[in-house]
Scaffold this motif. Sequence first.
Motif, PDB file in Angstrom:
ATOM      1  N   MET A   1      -0.693  -0.427  -6.115  1.00  0.00           N
ATOM      2  CA  MET A   1      -0.735   0.961  -5.768  1.00  0.00           C
ATOM      3  C   MET A   1       0.454   1.287  -4.871  1.00  0.00           C
ATOM      4  O   MET A   1       0.870   0.489  -4.055  1.00  0.00           O
ATOM      5  N   LEU A   2       0.953   2.500  -5.007  1.00  0.00           N
ATOM      6  CA  LEU A   2       2.089   2.982  -4.239  1.00  0.00           C
ATOM      7  C   LEU A   2       1.642   4.200  -3.440  1.00  0.00           C
ATOM      8  O   LEU A   2       0.906   5.045  -3.943  1.00  0.00           O
ATOM      9  N   THR A   3       2.051   4.286  -2.187  1.00  0.00           N
ATOM     10  CA  THR A   3       1.781   5.471  -1.381  1.00  0.00           C
ATOM     11  C   THR A   3       3.108   6.122  -1.004  1.00  0.00           C
ATOM     12  O   THR A   3       4.148   5.474  -0.965  1.00  0.00           O
ATOM     13  N   VAL A   4       3.028   7.411  -0.700  1.00  0.00           N
ATOM     14  CA  VAL A   4       4.168   8.171  -0.194  1.00  0.00           C
ATOM     15  C   VAL A   4       3.718   8.765   1.130  1.00  0.00           C
ATOM     16  O   VAL A   4       2.585   9.247   1.247  1.00  0.00           O
ATOM     17  N   VAL A  20       7.728   5.016   1.432  1.00  0.00           N
ATOM     18  CA  VAL A  20       6.874   4.545   0.354  1.00  0.00           C
ATOM     19  C   VAL A  20       6.309   3.200   0.791  1.00  0.00           C
ATOM     20  O   VAL A  20       6.919   2.478   1.590  1.00  0.00           O
ATOM     21  N   GLU A  21       5.119   2.904   0.295  1.00  0.00           N
ATOM     22  CA  GLU A  21       4.490   1.632   0.628  1.00  0.00           C
ATOM     23  C   GLU A  21       3.831   1.082  -0.626  1.00  0.00           C
ATOM     24  O   GLU A  21       3.153   1.810  -1.337  1.00  0.00           O
ATOM     25  N   GLN A  22       4.056  -0.188  -0.870  1.00  0.00           N
ATOM     26  CA  GLN A  22       3.497  -0.865  -2.043  1.00  0.00           C
ATOM     27  C   GLN A  22       2.672  -2.044  -1.571  1.00  0.00           C
ATOM     28  O   GLN A  22       3.131  -2.840  -0.763  1.00  0.00           O
ATOM     29  N   TYR A  23       1.426  -2.141  -2.059  1.00  0.00           N
ATOM     30  CA  TYR A  23       0.647  -3.324  -1.715  1.00  0.00           C
ATOM     31  C   TYR A  23       0.884  -4.380  -2.776  1.00  0.00           C
ATOM     32  O   TYR A  23       1.213  -4.079  -3.922  1.00  0.00           O
ATOM     33  N   PHE A  24       0.784  -5.663  -2.396  1.00  0.00           N
ATOM     34  CA  PHE A  24       0.960  -6.707  -3.392  1.00  0.00           C
ATOM     35  C   PHE A  24      -0.165  -7.716  -3.386  1.00  0.00           C
ATOM     36  O   PHE A  24      -0.130  -8.676  -4.107  1.00  0.00           O
ATOM     37  N   SER A  29       1.121  -5.479   2.419  1.00  0.00           N
ATOM     38  CA  SER A  29       1.880  -4.403   1.796  1.00  0.00           C
ATOM     39  C   SER A  29       3.281  -4.391   2.408  1.00  0.00           C
ATOM     40  O   SER A  29       3.524  -5.000   3.449  1.00  0.00           O
ATOM     41  N   SER A  31       6.242  -1.575   3.476  1.00  0.00           N
ATOM     42  CA  SER A  31       6.535  -0.162   3.730  1.00  0.00           C
ATOM     43  C   SER A  31       8.047   0.005   3.860  1.00  0.00           C
ATOM     44  O   SER A  31       8.712  -0.814   4.503  1.00  0.00           O
ATOM     45  N   THR A 173      -0.825   7.428  -4.545  1.00  0.00           N
ATOM     46  CA  THR A 173      -0.394   7.923  -5.860  1.00  0.00           C
ATOM     47  C   THR A 173      -1.364   7.542  -6.969  1.00  0.00           C
ATOM     48  O   THR A 173      -1.279   8.075  -8.051  1.00  0.00           O
TER      49      THR A 173
END
Length: 179
Positions: A1-4, A20-24, A29, A31, A173
């Motif tokens: 998932m990606l956040t803004v 933007v932040e992406q969890y893996f 995550s 940022s 997102t």
Amino acid sequence: MLTVKANITELATSTINIGVEQYFNNRFSVSLPVSYNPWTFSDNRKIKHLAFQPELRRWFGETFRGSFIHVQSFIGLQLHYLYYNAGGIGIPFGMFPDPKNTRYQGHGAGGGLTYANQFGLGGRWRGEVGTTLVFSYLWYDSYECKTCGSFKGSGTRRYVGPGKSSLSIVYLTAIYALY
């Protein structure tokens, strides 16, 4: 998932920013925020800068889960790089020796440790509140504060203290099970 996300604290200083932040996985995550301030105010006052602050975050619970009642906390290891041109204003925490009467132009780099909380605001929206303790190494040229002021000298400074404080609005997102 990606956040803004956008940091409201920076917006209050006329600084344009987005992250933007992406969890893996369920606990980590990355940022990637960027901030930019191109403005010169009356009397040549300015806090112009371009800053990059990537951060690896370790969550104390699954990433991006939680309702308003259920707060998720995390710690982060941050790196930062910035180009700045600031002066004529009070820069806090003794970062520079005479920021009201001198303009400082240069580069900075360093790292920091963040602690923050994130909570649900409803649907895909979240809030985030946090602060970072930083170490920065700053290279600069200094000038008299007036427009086109005379060169005063070059120098370096080490700064340890409060760094970025954030009050951010976060948008997911993609829907992720929010409890």
